[in-house]
Design a protein around this motif. Structure first.
Motif, short mmCIF file in Angstrom:
data_model
loop_
_atom_site.label_atom_id
_atom_site.label_comp_id
_atom_site.label_asym_id
_atom_site.label_seq_id
_atom_site.Cartn_x
_atom_site.Cartn_y
_atom_site.Cartn_z
N GLY A 1 29.55 -45.79 -30.04
CA GLY A 1 27.65 -44.33 -30.58
C GLY A 1 28.10 -44.22 -31.63
O GLY A 1 28.66 -44.39 -32.91
N PHE A 2 26.21 -43.86 -32.20
CA PHE A 2 25.96 -43.79 -33.70
C PHE A 2 25.03 -42.67 -33.64
O PHE A 2 24.39 -42.62 -32.16
CB PHE A 2 25.15 -45.00 -33.55
N LYS A 3 25.18 -41.79 -33.83
CA LYS A 3 24.08 -40.99 -34.61
C LYS A 3 22.82 -41.50 -35.76
O LYS A 3 22.88 -41.89 -36.36
CB LYS A 3 24.83 -39.55 -35.27
N LYS B 1 20.50 -34.33 -24.40
CA LYS B 1 21.46 -34.44 -25.34
C LYS B 1 21.77 -33.07 -25.92
O LYS B 1 21.73 -32.24 -25.77
CB LYS B 1 20.41 -34.25 -26.22
N ASP B 2 23.82 -32.94 -26.54
CA ASP B 2 23.92 -31.81 -27.35
C ASP B 2 24.00 -32.30 -28.18
O ASP B 2 24.52 -33.74 -28.67
CB ASP B 2 25.11 -31.50 -26.45
N ASN B 3 25.32 -31.69 -28.94
CA ASN B 3 26.25 -31.39 -30.29
C ASN B 3 26.55 -32.65 -30.48
O ASN B 3 26.92 -33.06 -31.49
CB ASN B 3 26.42 -30.40 -31.09
#
Length: 200
Positions: A117-119, A158-160
């Motif tokens: 996963g990527f931000k 989405k969440d944080n």
């Protein structure tokens, strides 16, 4: 839909859980023309020790009508829910076909999924820049007819804690994670010009 489920670690509960999931799926899922399901054990990362139960691909119209399937929820509540100790998260993920790479000539069983996963940063146009680079990755893999596929997924809710996007690398075995080779940066520079791999 994807959900991360944690069950009691004792073997008899694991075995019972797996068998009950298989039975549930054979009754209510994996029918011809309908969504399929898969149960995978998470071996590494922050969610290790959980099982991931995924259903799809599917349309949201199926989600709307899922509650109307006779006996479906009752079967889950009676036979599976009592074996679940914790539910970590559930979400819907959409496959981004234009920036994912598949090779139809490759024939293997995806026994292992490597999920990363990527931000994305808050910089202006950052998402567009990421998508542009992923599209270039896809073209480089196509150009060299790579046997290693990858899929890009976006979470719908989405969440944080949720990543902005995921790369899913299917593998036939754990060994292939270590041994497969593909110099994407080299091919990006060959196809799009020197320095392309560092331009974003």
């Amino acid at each position: 839909m994807n959900g991360n489920l944690f069950i009691d670690g004792r073997n008899q509960f694991k075995n019972e859980f797996i068998e009950k999931i298989k039975l549930h799926d054979s009754k209510f899922h994996n029918k011809e023309g309908g969504p399929t399901t898969a149960l995978r054990y998470i071996t590494t990362g922050m969610n290790s020790g959980y099982y991931s139960w995924a259903e799809g691909p599917m349309q949201y119209s199926y989600v709307d009508s899922k509650g109307e399937i006779e006996g479906h929820q009752e079967d889950w509540d009676l036979n599976i829910s009592p074996l679940i100790k914790d539910v970590l998260s559930t979400n819907y993920y959409s496959l981004q076909t234009p920036i994912s790479y598949s090779n139809e000539s490759v024939n293997y069983d995806a026994n292992v999924l490597e999920v990363v996963g990527f931000k994305i940063t808050d910089k202006p146009n950052a998402r567009n820049d990421v998508e542009k680079m992923l599209y270039r990755w896809k073209k480089a893999f196509e150009e060299r007819n790579s046997s290693q596929e990858f899929r890009i997924f976006y979470p719908e809710l989405k969440d944080n804690f949720e990543a902005d996007f995921y790369i899913v690398w299917p593998h036939e075995s754990m060994e292939s994670i270590e041994t497969w080779k593909f110099n994407a940066n080299k091919y990006l520079n060959e196809i799009y010009g020197k320095g392309t791999s560092k331009s974003q």
